[in-house]
Scaffold this motif. Structure first.
Motif, PDB file in Angstrom:
ATOM      1  N   THR A 132       4.664  28.506  30.325  1.00 43.31           N
ATOM      2  CA  THR A 132       5.898  29.154  30.748  1.00 43.31           C
ATOM      3  C   THR A 132       5.605  30.621  30.998  1.00 43.31           C
ATOM      4  O   THR A 132       4.673  31.182  30.426  1.00 43.31           O
ATOM      5  CB  THR A 132       7.007  29.021  29.675  1.00 43.31           C
ATOM      6  OG1 THR A 132       8.178  29.705  30.154  1.00 43.31           O
ATOM      7  CG2 THR A 132       6.609  29.639  28.346  1.00 43.31           C
ATOM      8  N   THR A 177       2.625  22.777  40.249  1.00 47.36           N
ATOM      9  CA  THR A 177       3.228  22.912  38.920  1.00 47.36           C
ATOM     10  C   THR A 177       2.401  22.076  37.951  1.00 47.36           C
ATOM     11  O   THR A 177       1.730  21.129  38.355  1.00 47.36           O
ATOM     12  CB  THR A 177       4.687  22.403  38.892  1.00 47.36           C
ATOM     13  OG1 THR A 177       4.739  21.108  39.481  1.00 47.36           O
ATOM     14  CG2 THR A 177       5.626  23.344  39.612  1.00 47.36           C
ATOM     15  N   THR A 211       7.838  20.431  36.729  1.00 49.71           N
ATOM     16  CA  THR A 211       8.049  21.488  35.736  1.00 49.71           C
ATOM     17  C   THR A 211       6.697  22.056  35.316  1.00 49.71           C
ATOM     18  O   THR A 211       5.653  21.450  35.558  1.00 49.71           O
ATOM     19  CB  THR A 211       8.761  20.995  34.435  1.00 49.71           C
ATOM     20  OG1 THR A 211       7.836  20.249  33.629  1.00 49.71           O
ATOM     21  CG2 THR A 211       9.977  20.148  34.725  1.00 49.71           C
ATOM     22  N   ASN A 212       6.735  23.201  34.686  1.00 48.57           N
ATOM     23  CA  ASN A 212       5.530  23.770  34.092  1.00 48.57           C
ATOM     24  C   ASN A 212       5.496  23.567  32.588  1.00 48.57           C
ATOM     25  O   ASN A 212       4.449  23.612  31.967  1.00 48.57           O
ATOM     26  CB  ASN A 212       5.467  25.279  34.365  1.00 48.57           C
ATOM     27  CG  ASN A 212       4.842  25.563  35.710  1.00 48.57           C
ATOM     28  OD1 ASN A 212       3.877  24.916  36.101  1.00 48.57           O
ATOM     29  ND2 ASN A 212       5.399  26.529  36.417  1.00 48.57           N
ATOM     30  N   GLU A 213       6.684  23.389  32.015  1.00 49.25           N
ATOM     31  CA  GLU A 213       6.775  23.372  30.551  1.00 49.25           C
ATOM     32  C   GLU A 213       6.577  21.994  29.961  1.00 49.25           C
ATOM     33  O   GLU A 213       6.241  21.859  28.786  1.00 49.25           O
ATOM     34  CB  GLU A 213       8.138  23.927  30.131  1.00 49.25           C
ATOM     35  CG  GLU A 213       8.347  25.362  30.587  1.00 49.25           C
ATOM     36  CD  GLU A 213       9.682  25.938  30.150  1.00 49.25           C
ATOM     37  OE1 GLU A 213      10.427  25.270  29.414  1.00 49.25           O
ATOM     38  OE2 GLU A 213       9.975  27.074  30.567  1.00 49.25           O
ATOM     39  N   THR A 263      17.711  14.862  34.013  1.00 45.55           N
ATOM     40  CA  THR A 263      16.808  15.739  34.760  1.00 45.55           C
ATOM     41  C   THR A 263      17.370  15.973  36.160  1.00 45.55           C
ATOM     42  O   THR A 263      18.213  15.211  36.637  1.00 45.55           O
ATOM     43  CB  THR A 263      15.400  15.125  34.949  1.00 45.55           C
ATOM     44  OG1 THR A 263      15.484  14.064  35.913  1.00 45.55           O
ATOM     45  CG2 THR A 263      14.808  14.595  33.664  1.00 45.55           C
ATOM     46  N   ALA A 302      10.969  18.200  31.030  1.00 48.08           N
ATOM     47  CA  ALA A 302      11.629  17.034  31.625  1.00 48.08           C
ATOM     48  C   ALA A 302      11.031  15.766  31.029  1.00 48.08           C
ATOM     49  O   ALA A 302      11.748  14.831  30.660  1.00 48.08           O
ATOM     50  CB  ALA A 302      11.462  17.040  33.140  1.00 48.08           C
ATOM     51  N   ASP A 343      14.677  23.790  29.536  1.00 50.63           N
ATOM     52  CA  ASP A 343      13.799  24.762  30.190  1.00 50.63           C
ATOM     53  C   ASP A 343      13.984  26.079  29.436  1.00 50.63           C
ATOM     54  O   ASP A 343      15.122  26.487  29.174  1.00 50.63           O
ATOM     55  CB  ASP A 343      14.216  24.915  31.656  1.00 50.63           C
ATOM     56  CG  ASP A 343      13.491  26.059  32.334  1.00 50.63           C
ATOM     57  OD1 ASP A 343      12.354  25.851  32.770  1.00 50.63           O
ATOM     58  OD2 ASP A 343      14.061  27.180  32.407  1.00 50.63           O
ATOM     59  N   SER A 360      16.929  18.917  31.486  1.00 51.47           N
ATOM     60  CA  SER A 360      15.926  19.828  32.040  1.00 51.47           C
ATOM     61  C   SER A 360      16.550  20.534  33.235  1.00 51.47           C
ATOM     62  O   SER A 360      17.710  20.319  33.564  1.00 51.47           O
ATOM     63  CB  SER A 360      14.656  19.076  32.419  1.00 51.47           C
ATOM     64  OG  SER A 360      14.879  18.269  33.546  1.00 51.47           O
ATOM     65  N   LYS A 361      15.763  21.370  33.900  1.00 51.22           N
ATOM     66  CA  LYS A 361      16.370  22.262  34.891  1.00 51.22           C
ATOM     67  C   LYS A 361      17.032  21.474  36.025  1.00 51.22           C
ATOM     68  O   LYS A 361      16.429  20.600  36.617  1.00 51.22           O
ATOM     69  CB  LYS A 361      15.326  23.218  35.445  1.00 51.22           C
ATOM     70  CG  LYS A 361      15.975  24.494  35.978  1.00 51.22           C
ATOM     71  CD  LYS A 361      15.003  25.369  36.708  1.00 51.22           C
ATOM     72  CE  LYS A 361      14.106  26.148  35.771  1.00 51.22           C
ATOM     73  NZ  LYS A 361      12.971  26.744  36.477  1.00 51.22           N
TER      74      LYS A 361
END
Ligand code: SF4
Lengths: 197, 465
Positions: free
Chosen positions: A171, B268, B220-222, B204, B225, B136, B111-112
């Motif tokens: 992040t 990502t 996503t990067n985190e 999601t 999701a 997120d 999630s986002k």
């Protein structure tokens, strides 16, 4: 008229005249440099990628770099003597305490470091996301230059779930400072195995 | 949510720019991301071709949307996913509620998803006794601060780490004064792990929905999701109709441009392809119109439906960088927000197409080549015609329309403008000219480029004929 019909009717009425799909067959990269490129790119993403000759080398690396006294799971029979073979039927919540998961990946993409995995090689879908550290073994032969070759190889596929994973979770939401280990793994290691080739 | 809706962009931006240090920092942080995007794009020799092809694929989607939606639905059903259709936000929210109610679920992790923000899903469910946690990190921070996201990719880009530390101290009981980003992220990681482990339902958003296979891709990067979805017994995805892409292989184009445009990353970290529920799990997908078919009917604006929500038009926009996302009083801010919002509520968002210098930087970076700045200009015309422009804006608009209506006028206006700047700067630099606020006027050049060119190159043959 229900919403489905209403929406579809409005779409049909309002969409512009049909246009053709462009040809995308000209896109692609150079296979001969793919392994080298993969190793470099994956490092810049914050992961560790190394070429290994066999499973013995993988085992030594894991022993030297991870706390194997903590829970380690795998789907690879070759690692059955040092890790728990993961069950495909237990409740996924039971994997919360997994420290290290070692699984097989289908292919690796040189341009972006991503590995393609499906539920078949994950054992359970949650595994590569819930573990604290993730290690993936991919045949060095299976490194493709770009996503175009990757999707050509994946084809339509017959998986229930599949995903590209390209590094440890991250992040930069707090003042754009890069932090590895957001919700998923804190680290990711990729072994490009030449023996499998 | 904080009540910011009643004020217009100019007023809200004015509040944001009071803190000069923060504005400069915000400006710099976003420009830094824009530069990372440039570096990533330059590494791909075929970049411009990818943009062109991405735009053409999206054009094909818009022009065959009916058939693709039907095909997508068929494939989803075959894969064991339940499909729902929602005409508007209210219907979307009611569908989510009915899915949760049938399972007696009172807590959900999300999630986002800008769409569910737009629908005010969290508030709607809260009123019915269902709590939703945004997972997120940036969205979580915005949620505990009771604020909407200020950027579609970086929801809390306007916040300083000390402010986040204070929020975590208040809501998560972390140590007072903690402001190190890594330590703050660890605090959230621990708290949200517990959330993932205890929520039976996960919702999601959708980045791309493949008509050919009925699968949908979430980026996503985190990893949030996936943590939510794979631990849930009920998985819900909400998507706008325009997220469709025709074939699986087209993902290669969009995944190559999305993250590079957004943050300069090559991809990502997670690009998850959801197709079938796991044994024992339920999967639902909600197709939402909420104004999209209306936008589809507007020839000048339908290309806005090509957007893949990369956020690069925001990062590059001089107005966005200096005014902050919250000043747009719309879930999607920046240049793309300013061309989507008037379609949703022209009166409420009449000010947004004016929140631009029309410099065109947004259109230059857009990975699907939306003519964003042209659309901003066209919205101004529509808004004036429909009678929604405020007085000062209408005046500015008329001048602008006159200025740009013909090259002759443009030259005259330029000459007059330069004369005013050199001789009567107070005529421009006064409180009746909203453009002058907070701006120092540069010294006007003696002659325009056109005049200079005419004098110096009169005898040269033009190269184009
Ligand atoms: S309009 Fe273009 S640049 Fe802006 S968010 Fe959408 S895709 Fe990205």
């Amino acid at each position: 008229m229900n919403s489905r019909e209403k929406i579809l009717q409005a779409v049909l009425k309002n969409q512009p005249a049909a246009s053709v799909l462009p040809d995308i067959s000209m896109f692609g990269g150079n296979k001969s440099e793919a392994v080298q490129q993969y190793l470099e790119i994956f490092k810049t993403i914050g992961g560790t990628a190394l070429e290994v000759a066999d499973f013995a080398e993988i085992k030594t690396y894991l022993q030297d770099n991870f706390e194997l006294t903590k829970r380690t799971v795998t789907t690879l029979p070759e690692l059955g003597d040092m890790a728990e073979m993961l069950s495909q039927t237990v409740d996924p919540h039971t994997f919360e305490d997994v420290e290290l998961a070692v699984i097989q990946g289908h292919l690796a993409v040189a341009e972006n470091g991503a590995i393609w995995l499906t539920d078949e090689v994950m054992g359970q879908r949650i595994i590569p996301y819930i573990c604290q550290h993730l290690a993936v073994v991919v045949s060095a032969n299976q490194v493709v230059p770009t996503l175009h070759e990757a999707y050509a190889e994946i084809g339509i596929g017959n998986y229930g779930f599949g995903g590209f994973i390209g590094g440890p979770s991250k992040t930069a939401d707090i003042e754009q400072a890069l932090v590895l280990g957001a919700h998923g793994p804190l680290s990711m290691t990729v072994f490009l195995l030449t023996e499998m080739s | 949510m904080k009540e910011t809706q009643i004020q217009d962009h100019a007023t809200l931006a004015e509040a944001f720019i009071q803190d000069e240090e923060r504005v400069n920092w915000h400006d710099g942080a976003l420009w830094f991301i824009r530069e990372k995007r440039d570096l990533a794009a330059k590494k791909i020799p075929e970049w411009e071709n990818l943009r062109e092809v991405a735009s053409q694929i999206k054009h094909n989607v818009i022009s065959n949307l009916h058939d693709y939606l039907v095909q997508f639905e068929e494939n989803l059903t075959r894969n064991g996913v339940t499909v729902h259709w929602a005409a508007d936000a209210a219907e979307h929210n009611a569908i989510v509620y009915s899915i949760l109610k049938a399972k007696e679920i009172t807590q959900m992790v999300k999630s986002k998803s800008m769409l569910t923000e737009e629908c005010h899903l969290n508030e709607y469910l809260a009123e019915r006794g269902i709590s939703v946690i945004n997972s997120d990190l940036g969205e979580y921070i915005q949620q505990i601060d009771n604020e909407p996201p200020s950027h579609i990719v970086l929801p809390c880009i306007h916040k300083r780490k000390e402010e986040i530390g204070a929020l975590f101290h208040e809501h998560l009981g972390s140590e007072k004064g903690l402001s190190d980003p890594t330590l703050l992220t660890r605090v959230a990681r621990k708290h949200l792990r517990n959330v993932f482990m205890t929520r039976r339902a996960a919702l999601t958003g959708v980045n791309f929905a493949v008509a050919e296979t009925g699968e949908y891709v979430v980026c996503t990067n985190e990893g949030n999701a996936d943590m939510g979805a794979h631990l849930s017994e009920v998985q819900i995805a909400s998507m706008g109709l325009e997220k469709i892409i025709p074939q699986k292989k087209h993902l290669s184009i969009f995944l190559r441009v999305l993250a590079r445009s957004a943050t300069g990353q090559p991809i990502t970290i997670y690009s998850s392809h959801y197709r079938k529920p796991r044994p024992g799990q339920e999967m639902h997908l909600i197709l939402v119109d909420a104004g999209r078919t209306r936008q589809l009917a507007r020839p000048d604006f339908r290309d806005s439906l090509k957007c893949i929500k990369c956020g690069s038009c925001m990062n590059t926009c001089p107005v966005y960088r200096k005014s902050g996302g919250l000043s747009y009083h719309n879930t999607i801010s920046g240049p793309i927000g300013a061309i989507l919002a008037p379609n949703l509520d022209m009166k409420k968002h009449a000010d947004l197409p004016y929140a631009s210098t029309l410099c065109g930087s947004c259109s230059n970076v857009c990975p699907v080549k939306i003519n964003i700045h042209d659309q901003l200009y066209k919205w101004r015309q529509v808004i004036v015609k429909e009678g929604y422009a405020g007085y000062t804006k209408a005046l500015g608009m008329k001048t602008m329309a006159w200025t740009l209506s013909s090259p002759g006028n443009f030259t005259k206006a330029g000459k007059a403008g330069r004369w005013f700047m050199q001789n009567l700067p107070f005529m421009i630099n006064n409180k009746f000219n909203p453009w002058y606020k907070q701006r120092e006027l540069p010294e006007g050049p003696e002659e325009s480029f056109a005049e200079w060119y005419a004098q110096n190159h009169e005898k040269e043959e033009p190269v184009y004929k």
